[in-house]
Scaffold this motif. Sequence first.
Motif, PDB file in Angstrom:
ATOM      1  N   ASN A 294      49.277  49.504  42.026  1.00  0.00           N
ATOM      2  CA  ASN A 294      50.504  48.919  42.599  1.00  0.00           C
ATOM      3  C   ASN A 294      51.478  49.977  43.102  1.00  0.00           C
ATOM      4  O   ASN A 294      52.367  49.659  43.882  1.00  0.00           O
ATOM      5  CB  ASN A 294      51.207  48.033  41.567  1.00  0.00           C
ATOM      6  CG  ASN A 294      50.308  46.889  41.125  1.00  0.00           C
ATOM      7  OD1 ASN A 294      50.224  45.874  41.779  1.00  0.00           O
ATOM      8  ND2 ASN A 294      49.579  47.103  40.034  1.00  0.00           N
TER       9      ASN A 294
ATOM     10  N   ASP B   1      52.561  43.565  42.785  1.00  0.00           N
ATOM     11  CA  ASP B   1      53.311  42.939  41.691  1.00  0.00           C
ATOM     12  C   ASP B   1      54.717  42.529  42.121  1.00  0.00           C
ATOM     13  O   ASP B   1      55.156  41.407  41.867  1.00  0.00           O
ATOM     14  CB  ASP B   1      53.322  43.834  40.437  1.00  0.00           C
ATOM     15  CG  ASP B   1      53.815  45.259  40.693  1.00  0.00           C
ATOM     16  OD1 ASP B   1      54.084  45.605  41.865  1.00  0.00           O
ATOM     17  OD2 ASP B   1      53.931  46.035  39.721  1.00  0.00           O
ATOM     18  N   VAL B   2      55.410  43.414  42.823  1.00  0.00           N
ATOM     19  CA  VAL B   2      56.781  43.055  43.208  1.00  0.00           C
ATOM     20  C   VAL B   2      56.800  42.043  44.364  1.00  0.00           C
ATOM     21  O   VAL B   2      57.716  41.221  44.455  1.00  0.00           O
ATOM     22  CB  VAL B   2      57.650  44.290  43.555  1.00  0.00           C
ATOM     23  CG1 VAL B   2      57.804  45.180  42.331  1.00  0.00           C
ATOM     24  CG2 VAL B   2      57.106  45.063  44.732  1.00  0.00           C
ATOM     25  N   MET B   3      55.774  42.085  45.214  1.00  0.00           N
ATOM     26  CA  MET B   3      55.729  41.092  46.291  1.00  0.00           C
ATOM     27  C   MET B   3      55.569  39.691  45.704  1.00  0.00           C
ATOM     28  O   MET B   3      56.149  38.721  46.210  1.00  0.00           O
ATOM     29  CB  MET B   3      54.579  41.414  47.252  1.00  0.00           C
ATOM     30  CG  MET B   3      54.859  42.581  48.187  1.00  0.00           C
ATOM     31  SD  MET B   3      56.276  42.321  49.289  1.00  0.00           S
ATOM     32  CE  MET B   3      55.521  41.297  50.558  1.00  0.00           C
TER      33      MET B   3
ATOM     34  N   ILE C  82      54.528  37.308  55.029  1.00  0.00           N
ATOM     35  CA  ILE C  82      54.527  38.778  55.011  1.00  0.00           C
ATOM     36  C   ILE C  82      53.167  39.284  54.517  1.00  0.00           C
ATOM     37  O   ILE C  82      52.602  38.753  53.560  1.00  0.00           O
ATOM     38  CB  ILE C  82      55.637  39.314  54.075  1.00  0.00           C
ATOM     39  CG1 ILE C  82      57.004  38.731  54.449  1.00  0.00           C
ATOM     40  CG2 ILE C  82      55.673  40.841  54.105  1.00  0.00           C
ATOM     41  CD1 ILE C  82      57.512  39.091  55.834  1.00  0.00           C
TER      42      ILE C  82
ATOM     43  N   GLU D 142      56.694  38.761  42.890  1.00  0.00           N
ATOM     44  CA  GLU D 142      57.993  38.392  42.332  1.00  0.00           C
ATOM     45  C   GLU D 142      58.936  37.900  43.439  1.00  0.00           C
ATOM     46  O   GLU D 142      59.627  36.892  43.276  1.00  0.00           O
ATOM     47  CB  GLU D 142      58.612  39.573  41.581  1.00  0.00           C
ATOM     48  CG  GLU D 142      59.972  39.202  41.005  1.00  0.00           C
ATOM     49  CD  GLU D 142      60.296  39.888  39.696  1.00  0.00           C
ATOM     50  OE1 GLU D 142      59.412  40.555  39.125  1.00  0.00           O
ATOM     51  OE2 GLU D 142      61.440  39.739  39.247  1.00  0.00           O
ATOM     52  N   TYR D 143      58.936  38.608  44.567  1.00  0.00           N
ATOM     53  CA  TYR D 143      59.779  38.171  45.682  1.00  0.00           C
ATOM     54  C   TYR D 143      59.331  36.798  46.189  1.00  0.00           C
ATOM     55  O   TYR D 143      60.147  35.992  46.651  1.00  0.00           O
ATOM     56  CB  TYR D 143      59.739  39.201  46.824  1.00  0.00           C
ATOM     57  CG  TYR D 143      60.635  40.403  46.569  1.00  0.00           C
ATOM     58  CD1 TYR D 143      62.011  40.222  46.349  1.00  0.00           C
ATOM     59  CD2 TYR D 143      60.131  41.701  46.554  1.00  0.00           C
ATOM     60  CE1 TYR D 143      62.839  41.306  46.114  1.00  0.00           C
ATOM     61  CE2 TYR D 143      60.956  42.790  46.323  1.00  0.00           C
ATOM     62  CZ  TYR D 143      62.307  42.587  46.098  1.00  0.00           C
ATOM     63  OH  TYR D 143      63.133  43.656  45.868  1.00  0.00           O
TER      64      TYR D 143
ATOM     65  N   ARG E 102      48.887  41.160  40.172  1.00  0.00           N
ATOM     66  CA  ARG E 102      49.038  42.590  40.404  1.00  0.00           C
ATOM     67  C   ARG E 102      47.645  43.193  40.546  1.00  0.00           C
ATOM     68  O   ARG E 102      46.656  42.534  40.250  1.00  0.00           O
ATOM     69  CB  ARG E 102      49.820  43.259  39.268  1.00  0.00           C
ATOM     70  CG  ARG E 102      49.142  43.187  37.905  1.00  0.00           C
ATOM     71  CD  ARG E 102      50.066  43.596  36.766  1.00  0.00           C
ATOM     72  NE  ARG E 102      50.778  44.832  37.019  1.00  0.00           N
ATOM     73  CZ  ARG E 102      50.279  46.060  36.871  1.00  0.00           C
ATOM     74  NH1 ARG E 102      49.040  46.217  36.454  1.00  0.00           N
ATOM     75  NH2 ARG E 102      51.010  47.114  37.118  1.00  0.00           N
TER      76      ARG E 102
ATOM     77  N   LEU F 146      63.742  35.167  56.426  1.00  0.00           N
ATOM     78  CA  LEU F 146      62.693  35.768  55.593  1.00  0.00           C
ATOM     79  C   LEU F 146      62.104  34.734  54.625  1.00  0.00           C
ATOM     80  O   LEU F 146      60.930  34.793  54.281  1.00  0.00           O
ATOM     81  CB  LEU F 146      63.308  36.957  54.822  1.00  0.00           C
ATOM     82  CG  LEU F 146      62.360  37.978  54.219  1.00  0.00           C
ATOM     83  CD1 LEU F 146      61.474  38.610  55.283  1.00  0.00           C
ATOM     84  CD2 LEU F 146      63.144  39.075  53.489  1.00  0.00           C
TER      85      LEU F 146
ATOM     86  N   PRO G 187      52.100  47.471  46.600  1.00  0.00           N
ATOM     87  CA  PRO G 187      53.043  46.885  45.642  1.00  0.00           C
ATOM     88  C   PRO G 187      52.907  45.368  45.486  1.00  0.00           C
ATOM     89  O   PRO G 187      53.841  44.613  45.731  1.00  0.00           O
ATOM     90  CB  PRO G 187      54.407  47.263  46.232  1.00  0.00           C
ATOM     91  CG  PRO G 187      54.160  47.345  47.711  1.00  0.00           C
ATOM     92  CD  PRO G 187      52.749  47.830  47.876  1.00  0.00           C
TER      93      PRO G 187
ATOM     94  N   LYS H 153      62.423  34.882  48.148  1.00  0.00           N
ATOM     95  CA  LYS H 153      62.946  35.809  49.157  1.00  0.00           C
ATOM     96  C   LYS H 153      62.050  35.808  50.389  1.00  0.00           C
ATOM     97  O   LYS H 153      62.535  35.898  51.509  1.00  0.00           O
ATOM     98  CB  LYS H 153      63.045  37.225  48.587  1.00  0.00           C
ATOM     99  CG  LYS H 153      63.755  38.219  49.523  1.00  0.00           C
ATOM    100  CD  LYS H 153      63.850  39.600  48.877  1.00  0.00           C
ATOM    101  CE  LYS H 153      64.430  40.637  49.816  1.00  0.00           C
ATOM    102  NZ  LYS H 153      65.897  40.611  49.911  1.00  0.00           N
ATOM    103  N   ILE H 154      60.735  35.715  50.146  1.00  0.00           N
ATOM    104  CA  ILE H 154      59.807  35.554  51.275  1.00  0.00           C
ATOM    105  C   ILE H 154      59.137  34.186  51.162  1.00  0.00           C
ATOM    106  O   ILE H 154      59.005  33.635  50.056  1.00  0.00           O
ATOM    107  CB  ILE H 154      58.726  36.661  51.313  1.00  0.00           C
ATOM    108  CG1 ILE H 154      57.895  36.697  50.022  1.00  0.00           C
ATOM    109  CG2 ILE H 154      59.349  38.009  51.582  1.00  0.00           C
ATOM    110  CD1 ILE H 154      56.680  37.600  50.080  1.00  0.00           C
TER     111      ILE H 154
ATOM    112  N   ARG I 282      57.975  34.408  44.244  1.00  0.00           N
ATOM    113  CA  ARG I 282      58.484  33.448  43.247  1.00  0.00           C
ATOM    114  C   ARG I 282      59.975  33.202  43.439  1.00  0.00           C
ATOM    115  O   ARG I 282      60.452  32.091  43.319  1.00  0.00           O
ATOM    116  CB  ARG I 282      58.241  33.990  41.827  1.00  0.00           C
ATOM    117  CG  ARG I 282      56.848  33.692  41.282  1.00  0.00           C
ATOM    118  CD  ARG I 282      56.778  33.969  39.788  1.00  0.00           C
ATOM    119  NE  ARG I 282      57.058  35.363  39.455  1.00  0.00           N
ATOM    120  CZ  ARG I 282      56.157  36.344  39.474  1.00  0.00           C
ATOM    121  NH1 ARG I 282      54.901  36.061  39.775  1.00  0.00           N
ATOM    122  NH2 ARG I 282      56.484  37.576  39.181  1.00  0.00           N
ATOM    123  N   GLU I 283      60.700  34.280  43.743  1.00  0.00           N
ATOM    124  CA  GLU I 283      62.143  34.153  43.927  1.00  0.00           C
ATOM    125  C   GLU I 283      62.503  33.412  45.213  1.00  0.00           C
ATOM    126  O   GLU I 283      63.657  33.026  45.401  1.00  0.00           O
ATOM    127  CB  GLU I 283      62.798  35.542  43.993  1.00  0.00           C
ATOM    128  CG  GLU I 283      62.820  36.279  42.682  1.00  0.00           C
ATOM    129  CD  GLU I 283      63.293  37.721  42.869  1.00  0.00           C
ATOM    130  OE1 GLU I 283      63.779  38.050  43.975  1.00  0.00           O
ATOM    131  OE2 GLU I 283      63.159  38.502  41.926  1.00  0.00           O
TER     132      GLU I 283
END
Lengths: 347, 65, 441
Positions: free
Chosen positions: A286, A292-294, A228, A296-297, A263, A223, A290, A302-303, A299-300
Amino acid sequence: MKKAVHYINQFFAGIGGEEMADYKPEIREGLVGPSLALNSMIDAEVTHTIICGDNFMGTHTDEAVEEILKFLEGIDFDIFIAGPAFNAGRYGVACGTICKAVKEKFNVEAITSMNEENPGVDMFKKDIYIFKGGKSAAKLRDDVKKMADFANKILNGKKTGSADEEGFFERGIRSQVWLDDKKTAARRGVEMLIKKLNNEEFVTELPIPKQDRVDIAHPIKDLSKANIALVTTGGIVPVENPDRIQSASATRWGKYDISNLERLESGVYKTIHAGFDPAAADADPNVILPLDVMKEYLREGKIGKLHKYFYSTVGTGTTQKEASRMGKEIVEELKKDKVDGVILVST
Amino acid sequence: MCNLVPVALTVGANRIVPTISIPYPLGDPLTPKEQQYKLRYHRVGVALDALTTEIEDQTVFKVKF
Amino acid sequence: MKLEIGNFYVKDVLFGEETSYKDGILTINKEDALAFIKEDEHITDVDIEIAKPGENTRIVPVKEAVEPRVRPDGRSTFPGVTGELEACGNGRVHALKGVSVLGVGMHYGSFGDGLIDMGGEGAKYTLFSQLINICIVADTDEEFERFEQQKKNRAIRWATHRFAEYLGNIVKEMDPETIDVFELDPILKREENVSKLPSVVLVMQPQSQMEELGYNDLVYGWDMNKYLPTFMHPNEVLDGALISGSFMPASSKWSTYDFQNFPTIKELYKEHGKSINFLGVIMSNLNVSLEQKKRSSIFVAQMAKSLGADGAIVTEEGYGNPDADYIMCIRALEDVGVKTVGISNECTGRDGASQPLVTLDEKADALVSTGNVSELIELPKADRVIGELEALARDGLSGGWSYDEILGPSVREDGSIIMENNAMFCGDGISGGSIKTMKEF
């Protein structure tokens, strides 16, 4: 007088049985075998008969279809009839194949007849009119007559009835009709219930169709390297709705650049979906898309990547056909842009 | 991601993550913004993980909040 | 509980000096009537027009329909709406038959509004073409929603209920021409020849999906979004306990007129004591979240089982996601052993090839279908329009559109129209009046 063309196999043309099943397509002027019966019952002149071996059609389908369509190019005809094919599997599939091809290319109605056990029924009943026929050639005249009677309605511009009334296999096309006896839905419902309570037979007006199954996509392996995309049927669009997507029965979709956004802000984006109370989504888009959370993912880590655009349409009153077309168009774009996975939020 | 799981099952979706309602799938407006964000972050996370999960049949993934 | 509906069969409606009813002729003093409607200061402009069956008249945007009625004993006709809260379903009510009061926007329409053609080809699409329609054509001061697609239409809807009662008042003291009696003994106190018959409940799912209050159907004046399924007497439904809302696409709507005359209730009454034992109505609702939908189906199935129902009819005021409530409820009933029939319309697409309901379940094996919301209807210009024709295209009526690259706008320059069945006012007769069904072609 209107004109008809008839398709039959090598056996009914009198050329031969199994040993001649590789017989190549041929067109003859005038009547051969069952065409005589057809010609006597139909309000048209059967000008040509096309003959093809069942095995040839089955194994060299593209070649056979191409050849037959070429025969027909120079011919003027109003309707195309094939068979009847009874319970002969290869013949049924051949009739279905050629009827579908002729209907698509020449935009004339194509009619055939098969027994319910013929595999050609399920393969082609959504594409063409297939009449419910007998098991064997003993029913030839009856089966030809059913096709001819229906063909006559079409040729004479008369209104045709439902699958039940006419005797063809249901094509998956439903339409509203006014009942001649004017029996109300209330009365029909109560009568149906009384029968059901008394364990008597009843006929539902909405048979539950078989469910669609979609092939399961392979999982994404990593991932953190995947691209995505966000897609929604919740009608989130820029407030001015630049693509004029309809708020119900949508036929259009839009894509909107979110690469520079963190966002979706209220007042900049909103929902145009008319099938639910829009207050919450208008106040914070959002909750449907969504973003805003994408982010964040992303930045992290995760994707790996968030696709540059989100895609949006409205899923209320939207027909399956339109939805499926829009879905395919969006998938085309996603594939071109090398998107690995999609989060589809529906409302 | 959808609230009407029976609809998603009927139309043949394979990886399904439940949301909380039709008008606001990912954030109840009656709750504080932070809580909405937390719920959205969680459920979208479940959906992302679902994309990486091997399945053999239609699957409705479990959510915590 | 025993309800007597005293019928007065109206043959014609006229404007005249004296508001009166005589020999089937309903006469309305227009000035007095307008003054009465304008008592509500939110009505800023109003006219009354009469549309009769067979006329080349088109009415749009229609928001509500009500049968004129009154109670001789002075109780309000629509408790909690036009007057104080009182119990419905018992005693006498007088009804003017063959007419309905329509609430029509003078200019503006909304998502749930519909169209009625009184004559020609369009008349077959709604049973309201067979009634003499007394149209309140009004504009209001509800500026907050003037350009919104979803409108509460409160002022116009309340004007319709109030005016229906005003007209009913004319026959308050008169002797009805016929009387229909609707009576059920208490469930546990029925004669053996009735109680031995298979017991049946009617499960109604009125529209209640808007979480903001003011758009939904009301029960005794209460917004049904904040509501759980309850056992009701069918007479309460026939007698003004329920008021239609302002949200559902028109062809799927139950207007207040539908509630007052609910054909499925009347058919169940006809069979009561003959082939079934009609227990009553489980009044459910329609919801927007899966959990709410499930909760309602749990309540309904439990009540049906506890009441001893052998069979049920479920009917929904809507299509689309409400199908999930509808199918889930049918399934829940079948799961507890209650044999169930469903009555609803379907959304099978303009081409007739879409999945008819959004959820399907093999246990829903006995369904009555009343029409397809998305069939296209093309109709010629009408000589006279009551309301504003452009509303069909401009105001987001479900079934109308302002722009389509292939079909053009719903309202054409020559006055002809193209629309989806969605916008036919109560066109699918889901309350049971539909003489349409769906067939495979």
